[in-house]
Design an enzyme around this catalytic site. Structure first.
Site, PDB file in Angstrom:
ATOM      1  N   ASP A 446       1.135  -1.964   0.097  1.00  0.00           N
ATOM      2  CA  ASP A 446       0.017   0.351  -0.020  1.00  0.00           C
ATOM      3  C   ASP A 446       0.851   1.184   0.284  1.00  0.00           C
ATOM      4  OD1 ASP A 446      -2.740   1.418   0.051  1.00  0.00           O
ATOM      5  OD2 ASP A 446      -2.199   1.299   2.121  1.00  0.00           O
ATOM      6  N   GLU A 449       2.353   4.496  -4.712  1.00  0.00           N
ATOM      7  CA  GLU A 449       2.440   5.780  -5.342  1.00  0.00           C
ATOM      8  C   GLU A 449       3.798   6.517  -5.468  1.00  0.00           C
ATOM      9  OE1 GLU A 449      -1.466   4.739  -3.945  1.00  0.00           O
ATOM     10  OE2 GLU A 449       0.330   5.395  -2.648  1.00  0.00           O
ATOM     11  N   ASP A 569      -9.265   3.504  -1.617  1.00  0.00           N
ATOM     12  CA  ASP A 569     -10.392   4.188  -0.886  1.00  0.00           C
ATOM     13  C   ASP A 569     -11.731   5.060  -0.961  1.00  0.00           C
ATOM     14  OD1 ASP A 569      -7.771   3.935   1.169  1.00  0.00           O
ATOM     15  OD2 ASP A 569      -7.442   5.634   1.438  1.00  0.00           O
TER      16      ASP A 569
END
Length: 925
Positions: A446, A449, A569
């Site tokens: 996670d 990015e 999300d």
């Protein structure tokens, strides 16, 4: 026509230091002139392009470009344009393996000395034709079979875009498009208008940690590829265009044209000829890497939550699912299990290792699995072995010679540089060490990015505790200053980052930081998550010889070869429920078929009705997981009695369909075919399906039509022509002569799922865990057009030892079955062909029942053959029949045909042996 007054005004404003966002309709320069072209050393064509008229908008033009064109396969054409004198950044060839174009040194000198004007202005392959003009240089790509132009870079005076522009930090190229073309792709983003690209919506590609609730904004992944579906005179054809470039970009789609504006790298186009949507994805994934093989249990149901504060809570969740008789295969931990949010650690108080190991022994014995999260950032901590070993191996991204300092959940941290081979080795060793500590079954990567809670160049003052535990963990507590001194931090063209033209270094790694061999974060930013997926996959493959399972938030071209994806999300709203379908379908096109959204929404609290509807839909996502935010109320499926009913119903069907889903996994792994697909993948000529974003197919034949609106107990469903059988009650059939919408009942606990004619799908009896469900007897569902005098149906089944690293035939641990059925002249026949039968025979799988839908009569005497030998004892075999029901009104002039569903029970057909069963029906010839 372009006004020089506008240009002069723009230049004046630039000189005065006034930042002006250049209009999408303004033109830059006069393009390039083709000054030479010849055969390339490795095939194809190589040429030189010279800038026609220099200008300094967004920086000086690169004066000389190298053009390289090659038909790399019969269905793939490559067009590569770069600086002719200087090597430029490209997606690393070791990260995404592909053929290298001729180097600049190989071609530029010779071409300049031997320049000539070519007579031929076409370069044809077996499917595609590359054509070009010389002055200005433009190119087009045409389909050979019908002459249709797929890409056309010409810029005419009336067009709102430029000819080819190529500067150090600004590249622009455009293509004309027919107005009625349907485009898909260019993600990752949340598309409010559905799966089709919508003219004048912004499409920005730059991996960013902003919530998926942000519409039309650059989200976690970057996929600069689109599929173009056209229908000319009732004949559909599809192709795809990939711009392999990891730099930030804006893509302007106007309906009749598309323009790329890229802030670095090269133009590296690949054109995939199709002509069907399925063949497009086949060709695309053959190039970027076939989707990863998933273990069987990955298609079970998953439960997660950020906020399982201790192990006893997790144990209670598992037992509560079992008590509620809701299927559950995988239990997850967000970072609650960690010691201070640090990767590869355990909280000794809340997740003591002895108790955790005992828990894992218990669920592993049951057949369940356990997955935990790891983020890329490694906490700066002198007593933290992972960090100390990382420092010793020099694995972190640098800024001015020191590891770049950022902040995420652990506080101050450094980011591993996965482009560095030493980092990949170190990362693999840390995963090995952690696996020895806790035998997890997969990893969830996670925040890759990469996400950063701070901006710019930061320091941690001595003695400061960051975070201090008094507020939200995402508030920056480092001392930071903005970094704008370099052109990499403040490029001349501002992409629409985060949907607000945010600086490219906003809430991420400073773009002037650098990776291994001096690679700039500016260039490599959007491949960070991809490179982490590659490194993580390599590490997991080395553990116990098992098939890896990785879930990654950030993705790039080729990520599906290594990882699954969830859509990030989302919100517990009806709109987000609907948006999840378009995002899921896009990722199938991107070559990431194992995808799904957080069921019931990540935050805030969903309503009970919404959670009912979401599990009904989510049970048919390829990746099916309930996940919630730390600050949201508990939303496991057993928390509401009504949701538990919907979950048992929908997930109960999913677990019966597991052999079908797993076979689709094999199809995806070998051909790229999406597991979840838009309807136009099967019904390509049905133009009404081109924008349909509220229904989808699993495989080619199973249509899912969920309720997506509050308070509704019926819905309109598009039925393409043919017979559609309700998978929950197979006596119910919809017959559609033409593609049209029908209104169906959909009370709270019902989702409409229909199986199309001419299909055979394998089902089992289901269960609460996939391991148990997998060993139950099979039923084959055979569908014919309702009441057909003649027809045929096909299907297949793939079985293997699902935790072996490779998913393939020929290793002794797999079996593949082709399934066939016909009805003709009153005779029904169902049979199989088996490849590699040993594995299925050893497992003892049998087919217990065959259900045939759409027949005009019940059965008579039956004949059964196994491996060509007749079965004499058929005393246990029973026929039963039920008349089909018609919940819809048939078209005027139609009669309700008396047709039946026939069950043939009591069979004991070994899956690993060829079988044939046939019987004479009371069917009119």
């Amino acid at each position: 026509m372009f006004s020089w007054r506008i240009l002069l005004l723009f230049l004046l404003l630039c000189i005065l230091g006034i930042d002006v966002a250049f209009s999408t309709s303004a033109k830059i320069g006069k393009g390039y002139h083709l000054i030479s072209i010849e055969n390339a050393p490795n095939g194809g064509l190589v040429g030189l392009l010279q800038a026609k008229q220099k200008n300094n908008i967004y920086g000086p033009d690169i004066p000389l470009l190298q053009l390289y064109v090659k038909h790399e396969t019969g269905t793939r054409l490559r067009v590569h344009i770069t600086d002719a004198k200087k090597q430029r950044w490209e997606v690393p060839y070791d990260l995404l393996p592909r053929e290298k174009p001729p180097t600049v040194k190989q071609t530029s000198g010779r071409s300049l000395q031997n320049s000539y004007t070519p007579k031929a202005k076409e370069y044809a392959g077996s499917e595609l034709i590359f054509s070009y003009t010389i002055d200005p240089f433009t190119f087009s790509v045409k389909r050979k079979s019908n002459g249709q132009t797929l890409f056309d870079s010409r810029s005419e005076e009336s067009d709102p875009y430029s000819d080819l522009v190529f500067k150090d930090q600004y590249l622009e190229i455009s293509t004309k498009l027919p107005k009625d073309a349907s485009l898909y792709g260019l993600g990752e983003n949340t598309q409010p208008h559905g799966i089709k690209l919508y003219p004048n919506d912004p499409y920005t590609l730059y991996t960013t940690d902003i919530s998926a609730i942000n519409l039309n904004a650059d989200l976690y992944g970057s996929h600069p590829v689109y599929m173009d579906l056209r229908n000319v005179n009732g004949e559909a054809s599809a192709h795809a265009v990939l711009l392999l470039n990891s730099n930030g970009m804006d893509v302007f789609y106007r309906g009749n044209s598309l323009t790329y504006k890229v802030i670095g790298g090269v133009f590296d186009f690949s054109f995939f000829s199709g002509p069907t949507p399925l063949s497009v994805v086949d060709q695309y994934t053959a190039f970027i890497g076939r989707p990863a093989a998933m273990p069987y249990w990955a298609f079970g149901f998953h439960q997660c939550r950020w906020g399982y504060h201790n192990l006893s809570v997790v144990e209670d969740v598992v037992e509560s699912y079992k008590k509620a008789k809701i299927p559950l295969d995988v239990i997850w931990n967000d970072d609650d299990h960690m010691d201070g949010h640090k990767d590869f650690t355990l909280n000794p108080t809340n997740y003591p290792r002895p108790k955790l190991l005992a828990f894992l022994d218990k669920i592993h014995a049951r057949g369940m699995k356990y997955i935990v999260i790891i983020d890329p950032g490694i906490g700066v901590n002198k007593s933290y072995g992972v960090y100390q070993r990382g420092l010793a191996n020099d694995v972190f991204i640098k800024y001015e010679g020191k590891p770049y300092l950022a902040q995420v959940w652990p506080g101050a941290l450094n980011f591993p540089d996965y482009l560095n081979p030493k980092t990949v080795e170190w990362w693999g060793d840390e995963i090995r060490r952690f696996h020895e500590l806790v035998p997890v079954d997969g990893l969830w990567i996670d925040m890759n990015e990469a996400s950063n809670f701070c901006n710019g160049l930061c320091t941690l003052p001595e003695g400061r505790i960051c975070p201090n535990g008094t507020g939200p963990g995402w508030i920056c507590c480092l001392d930071c200053k903005n970094v704008t001194a370099t052109k990499w931090d403040d490029p001349p063209y501002k992409i629409n980052a985060s949907g607000i033209q945010a600086p490219v270094g906003y809430k991420t790694i400073a773009t002037s930081a650098y990776h291994y061999n001096g690679v700039l974060e500016y260039d490599a930013h959007s491949i960070y998550g991809f490179s982490q997926s590659v490194a993580t996959h390599k590490a997991l493959q080395g553990l116990q010889g098992k098939r890896p399972f990785i879930l990654s938030r950030s993705t790039f071209v080729g990520s599906g070869h290594y990882a699954a994806h969830w859509t990030g999300d989302n919100k517990g709203t009806w709109k987000d429920l609907k948006y999840s379908i378009s995002t899921m379908l896009n990722f199938g096109i991107f070559g990431v078929p194992m995808v799904g959204s957080d069921i019931c929404g990540f935050y805030p609290a969903p309503t009970e009705e919404l959670c009912n509807r979401w599990i009904e839909l989510g049970a048919f996502y390829p990746f099916s997981r309930d996940h919630a935010n730390y600050y949201s109320p508990r939303q496991e499926l057993y928390q509401w009695k009504s949701v538990a009913i919907s979950a048992r119903n929908a997930l109960g069907m999913r677990y019966k369909l597991l052999p079908y889903l797993y076979t689709l996994n094999y199809e995806a792994h070998t051909t790229g075919a999406p597991i979840a697909r838009p309807l136009f993948f099967t019904f390509t000529n049905e133009t009404r399906s081109y924008g349909l974003s509220t229904q989808f197919l699993l495989g080619s034949s199973l249509m899912v039509s969920p309720v997506l609106t509050k308070g509704k107990s019926e819905l309109k469903v598009l039925f393409p022509p043919g017979s559609w059988y309700n998978i929950f009650d197979m006596t119910q059939v919809i017959v559609s002569k033409e593609s049209h919408f029908l209104t169906l009942d959909a009370p709270l606990h019902v989702i409409n799922v229909h199986l199309y004619q001419n299909a055979i799908i394998p089902m089992q009896q289901g269960g609460l865990i996939s391991k148990e469900a997998r060993m139950t007897p099979f039923t084959l569902i055979v569908t014919f057009p309702l009441g057909a005098h003649s027809g045929e149906a096909k299907g297949n089944l793939f079985l293997d030892e699902d935790e072996l690293p490779e998913m393939k035939l020929g290793n002794g641990y797999s079996t593949y079955v082709d399934l066939h059925a016909t009805v003709s002249k009153g005779m029904v026949k169902v049979w199989s062909d088996v490849q590699e039968n040993k594995f299925a025979l050893e497992k003892g799988w049998i087919i217990e029942k065959v259900t045939v839908l759409g027949l005009k009569g019940t059965g008579g005497s039956i004949e059964i053959n196994i491996d060509g030998n007749p079965v004499d004892d058929i005393s246990k075999v029973e026929f039963s029949a039920a008349e089909h029901k018609y919940p819809n009104k048939l078209e005027e002039g139609s009669d309700k045909m008396k047709s039946v569903m026939v069950d043939v029970k009591g069979l004991e057909l070994p899956v690993g042996k060829k079988f044939a069963i046939s019987w004479k029906m009371g069917i009119e010839a």
